[in-house]
Scaffold this motif. Structure first.
Motif, PDB file in Angstrom:
ATOM      1  N   SER A   3      75.970  14.824 -14.837  1.00 53.64           N
ATOM      2  CA  SER A   3      74.889  14.877 -13.852  1.00 53.64           C
ATOM      3  C   SER A   3      74.555  16.324 -13.482  1.00 53.64           C
ATOM      4  CB  SER A   3      75.274  14.077 -12.610  1.00 53.64           C
ATOM      5  OG  SER A   3      76.411  14.642 -11.997  1.00 53.64           O
ATOM      6  N   TYR A   6      71.914  17.493 -16.056  1.00 51.81           N
ATOM      7  CA  TYR A   6      70.590  16.931 -15.789  1.00 51.81           C
ATOM      8  C   TYR A   6      69.968  17.538 -14.538  1.00 51.81           C
ATOM      9  CZ  TYR A   6      71.434  13.443 -19.376  1.00 51.81           C
ATOM     10  OH  TYR A   6      71.679  12.825 -20.562  1.00 51.81           O
ATOM     11  N   SER A  10      66.552  19.710 -14.930  1.00 51.71           N
ATOM     12  CA  SER A  10      65.357  19.224 -14.228  1.00 51.71           C
ATOM     13  C   SER A  10      64.909  20.206 -13.152  1.00 51.71           C
ATOM     14  CB  SER A  10      65.606  17.837 -13.626  1.00 51.71           C
ATOM     15  OG  SER A  10      66.632  17.882 -12.654  1.00 51.71           O
TER      16      SER A  10
END
Length: 142
Positions: A3, A6, A10
């Motif tokens: 995570s 990501y 992002s």
């Protein structure tokens, strides 16, 4: 992939796209920037302004979606230890301002609005707010 990966990808993609979003309207019309870069002369802008702005509009939706993803992934994973609470609040404020920015941008898509100038000022002011909040968020949670 984790995570953290990501969230990082992002977030940085959204930051880069915010920069592109800010510059794009100045490149799509006759402005000091487009003239300085020698992109086009005024007579070369044959497509109506609203048609030329479609990239700006869709990138705005993409920035808002990426920012939401950037917030959602770490909250779902529960890895919020070790980050600045003030930075998280600034990021939350930036996400809220981005939602307002999308709403104001949708209003600007209506041609012939009598209050168009005032709505553009709001759009510009919200952009300044997003940049300040994002900069604070990045600085506190690097």
């Amino acid at each position: 992939m984790s995570s953290v990966f990501y969230t990082s990808v992002s977030g940085w993609a959204a930051v880069i796209l915010v920069g592109v979003e800010i510059v794009l309207p100045y490149l799509l019309r006759r402005s000091w920037l487009s003239l300085r870069l020698g992109l086009r002369m005024a007579q070369d802008f044959v497509a109506p302004y609203f048609k030329r702005m479609w990239v700006h509009c869709w990138l705005g939706y993409l920035v808002a979606g990426l920012s939401f993803l950037h917030a959602w992934v770490p909250m779902q994973a529960g890895h919020l230890r070790g980050v600045s609470l003030a930075g998280l609040w600034l990021g939350t404020a930036a996400l809220f301002l981005l939602a307002l920015q999308v709403a104001v941008g949708l209003a600007l898509r209506e041609p012939g609005l009598p209050e168009r100038r005032q709505i553009r000022r709001w759009h510009y002011g919200l952009m300044i707010g997003v940049v300040v909040m994002v900069a604070g968020h990045v600085w506190l949670n690097k």
